[in-house]
Design a protein around this motif. Structure first.
Motif, short mmCIF file in Angstrom:
data_model
loop_
_atom_site.label_atom_id
_atom_site.label_comp_id
_atom_site.label_asym_id
_atom_site.label_seq_id
_atom_site.Cartn_x
_atom_site.Cartn_y
_atom_site.Cartn_z
N LYS A 56 -6.69 -8.91 -3.16
CA LYS A 56 -6.14 -8.26 -4.35
C LYS A 56 -4.63 -8.05 -4.23
O LYS A 56 -3.89 -8.14 -5.21
CB LYS A 56 -6.83 -6.92 -4.58
N LEU A 57 -4.17 -7.78 -3.01
CA LEU A 57 -2.75 -7.50 -2.80
C LEU A 57 -1.91 -8.76 -2.67
O LEU A 57 -0.72 -8.75 -2.95
CB LEU A 57 -2.57 -6.64 -1.53
N TYR A 61 -7.81 0.65 1.76
CA TYR A 61 -7.72 -0.79 1.97
C TYR A 61 -8.98 -1.20 2.70
O TYR A 61 -9.32 -0.63 3.75
CB TYR A 61 -6.49 -1.12 2.81
N TYR A 75 -8.45 -1.52 -2.55
CA TYR A 75 -7.64 -2.73 -2.41
C TYR A 75 -8.11 -3.57 -1.22
O TYR A 75 -8.63 -3.04 -0.23
CB TYR A 75 -6.16 -2.38 -2.24
N THR A 76 -7.91 -4.86 -1.35
CA THR A 76 -8.22 -5.82 -0.28
C THR A 76 -7.02 -6.75 -0.14
O THR A 76 -6.11 -6.76 -0.99
CB THR A 76 -9.46 -6.65 -0.61
N ASN A 126 -9.22 3.62 -6.21
CA ASN A 126 -8.00 2.97 -5.70
C ASN A 126 -8.37 2.10 -4.50
O ASN A 126 -8.07 2.41 -3.35
CB ASN A 126 -6.95 4.02 -5.32
N TYR A 154 -6.20 6.32 -1.66
CA TYR A 154 -6.07 4.86 -1.65
C TYR A 154 -6.72 4.30 -0.39
O TYR A 154 -6.48 4.81 0.71
CB TYR A 154 -4.59 4.45 -1.69
N MET A 192 0.84 -1.20 0.00
CA MET A 192 0.00 0.00 0.00
C MET A 192 0.88 1.25 0.00
O MET A 192 0.59 2.23 -0.71
CB MET A 192 -0.93 0.00 1.22
#
Length: 542
Positions: free
Chosen positions: A392-393, A364, A388-389, A386, A362, A281
């Motif tokens: 996904k990462l 999370y 993310y989880t 933007n 961004y 991140m």
């Protein structure tokens, strides 16, 4: 124009004084603002002008009642408002708390705090069966350390819950560094991995099991539990979550903090993956938000709320509610108006954008199974592309953890803790535990939704322009942004606000403690915390 001014003045006077002005006073105000008219003005004209003014203001605000309510609260409770604002009347820095720089966590044991009683000299072995999801069990474990200390007992490494909703069969050693846990607390409590086999074979009866009432004070353990422990030598406390009172001796509170914030360290595999996600991140953005979304089907069903999914949603959630026979029938609208419903992903996105986070921020997202899946998440993704989880990462790296919900929750915990801003859509266990940890670590920005006030804004957002909506969101969220003085010591769960373990940097740190718990035991029922879940429903909150 004079009528509008006279009307507004009369409203302010009403709110400040808490009583309706007499006819004589109202008439005097009107005559003063009407340039000393010689003829009295009829009451029908006064009320007509008042209604006309109300209509004009409504056209510009979209919801004048809400505005008047906000202003009246600010005028009546001006002292409280400025206290929550940290005496800073300007805009809030949405990324960090300037006042938080003056505070830090302080849970060092006092020299007067006696060392732990050794195993052979203790009153017996204390077995603990923690309850619920990962963070609920975390509260039980840290409280168990304190209870073992109170009882002068040898604590056996707690047993985790394998029968909760998530059916995770992970043991303590799979999630927490057990050797670190034992060694870090060695001066406070003697902890062993199991009751010695030789001792178990010599016992005439199986270990005695009992459940203590919620939030029991140390005196209850000394009066009701200790005699049984001494007689049986091995005692198990079952469903151990929130079984210790909030307000206890200051040294015991600090032990609670040492157990929670220092001794409970995740295993190396969990730590390594969690830190990898944080690093990924950071590689994309200098700073990021972590959003904890509790929007799983079981949680929504348990809440009794309605989220706009029509008959399909009502049927599906009603079927899930049948799992809990003792749940009362709840009025969905009433629950929402009381602030008992979690924010939807879309509402979380609207709140963040209204507070000032741009769409290139961004984020999370930490969550389990989202009810409605991608369709439910899409509005939040649109507001913050933007997005993310952990899935996904980390794709392949995550596979070993996928069968274990508590280990996945631990990974989310690490990323949320390391984020610049932590946001929650509910007041569940993870939200409270992380809010407490982030206070302890210097009051990192933690945003909790003022659900009761926000619910009316979300219902009426189509009736106002965006600037008006954003201004009102900022207003109702003051006091919910993670500032040091948002909560009074003794309010809420101690895990959410560990006031005995937070000190100021100015002067002697230990003498600058925010406030001990002296005198808090006798706090009246009227001052019971508004925040924090009550009753056994916490078992369903992560």
């Amino acid at each position: 124009m004079g009528g509008a001014k006279a009307w507004m003045f009369s409203v302010v006077s009403l709110n400040l004084n808490g009583s309706v002005l007499s006819n004589k006073h109202v008439c005097w105000r009107w005559r003063s603002s009407a340039a000393q008219q010689s003829k009295p003005i009829s009451w029908s004209l006064v009320f007509g002008l008042m209604l006309f003014s109300l209509g004009i203001v409504s056209l510009f605000t979209g919801h004048v009642v809400s505005d008047l309510d906000w202003y009246s609260r600010r005028l009546v409770k001006q002292k409280l408002y400025f206290k929550l604002d940290g005496s800073n009347k300007g805009p809030i820095d949405i990324w960090k708390s300037e006042n938080g720089k003056s505070f830090y966590g302080c849970s060092k044991r006092s020299r007067k705090f006696p060392h732990a009683v050794r195993e052979r000299s203790s009153n017996g072995y204390l077995l603990i069966a923690a309850s619920g999801g990962l963070n609920q069990q975390r509260t039980g474990i840290s409280d168990a350390v304190v209870v073992a200390r109170v009882l002068n007992a040898t604590l056996v490494v707690p047993e985790l819950d394998h029968n909760s909703y998530w059916k995770d069969n992970s043991d303590f050693v799979n999630i927490f560094d057990v050797n670190w846990f034992i060694s870090y607390l060695v001066k406070d409590v003697t902890i062993v991995k199991k009751v010695p086999d030789k001792f178990m074979r010599s016992m005439e009866k199986n270990p005695y099991s009992m459940r203590v009432p919620r939030k029991s004070p140390p005196e209850y353990y000394l009066d009701q539990v200790l005699p049984i422990l001494k007689r049986r030598r091995v005692l198990q406390l079952t469903k151990f979550d929130y079984r210790l009172a909030n307000n206890i001796d200051e040294e015991l509170q600090k032990l609670r903090c040492r157990a929670n914030f220092h001794a409970l360290r995740f295993t190396k595999p969990i730590q390594e993956l969690g830190q990898k996600l944080v690093l990924r991140m950071r590689e994309m953005a200098i700073r990021f938000i972590a959003v904890h979304l509790r929007f799983e089907p079981d949680m929504l069903a348990f809440s009794g709320c309605y989220f706009g999914g029509g008959d399909k949603e009502r049927y599906e959630l009603a079927e899930i509610r049948k799992r809990w026979e003792t749940l009362p029938d709840l009025d969905a609208d009433g629950e929402r108006s009381r602030g008992k419903c979690p924010l939807t992903p879309h509402e979380v996105g609207l709140m963040l954008r209204a507070l000032g986070f741009a769409n290139d921020t961004y984020i999370y997202v930490a969550s389990g199974e989202i009810y409605g899946g991608e369709e439910t998440l899409r509005p939040l993704r649109d507001l913050f592309p933007n997005f993310y989880t952990k899935e996904k990462l980390a794709n392949e790296e995550l596979k070993p953890f996928l069968p274990f919900s508590s280990r996945l929750a631990a990974i989310d915990y690490i990323v949320c803790d390391e984020s610049d801003v932590f946001v929650t859509n509910n007041n569940g266990n993870m939200a409270r535990i992380l809010a407490g940890r982030r206070r302890y670590m210097g009051h990192k920005r933690t945003i909790r939704p003022n659900a009761k006030r926000l619910s009316s804004l979300f219902m009426e957002r189509d009736k106002m322009d965006w600037d008006t909506f954003a201004r009102k969101v900022k207003a109702v969220q003051r006091g919910y942004m993670g500032e040091p003085d948002e909560m009074r010591p003794g309010r809420g769960e101690f895990h959410e606000y560990p006031y005995s373990c937070i000190c100021k940097k100015n002067g002697d740190p230990e003498s600058e403690q925010v406030r001990g718990n002296q005198g808090l035991k006798n706090r009246s029922k009227e001052e019971e915390p508004v925040l924090g879940a009550k009753g056994d429903e916490q078992v369903f909150l992560i």
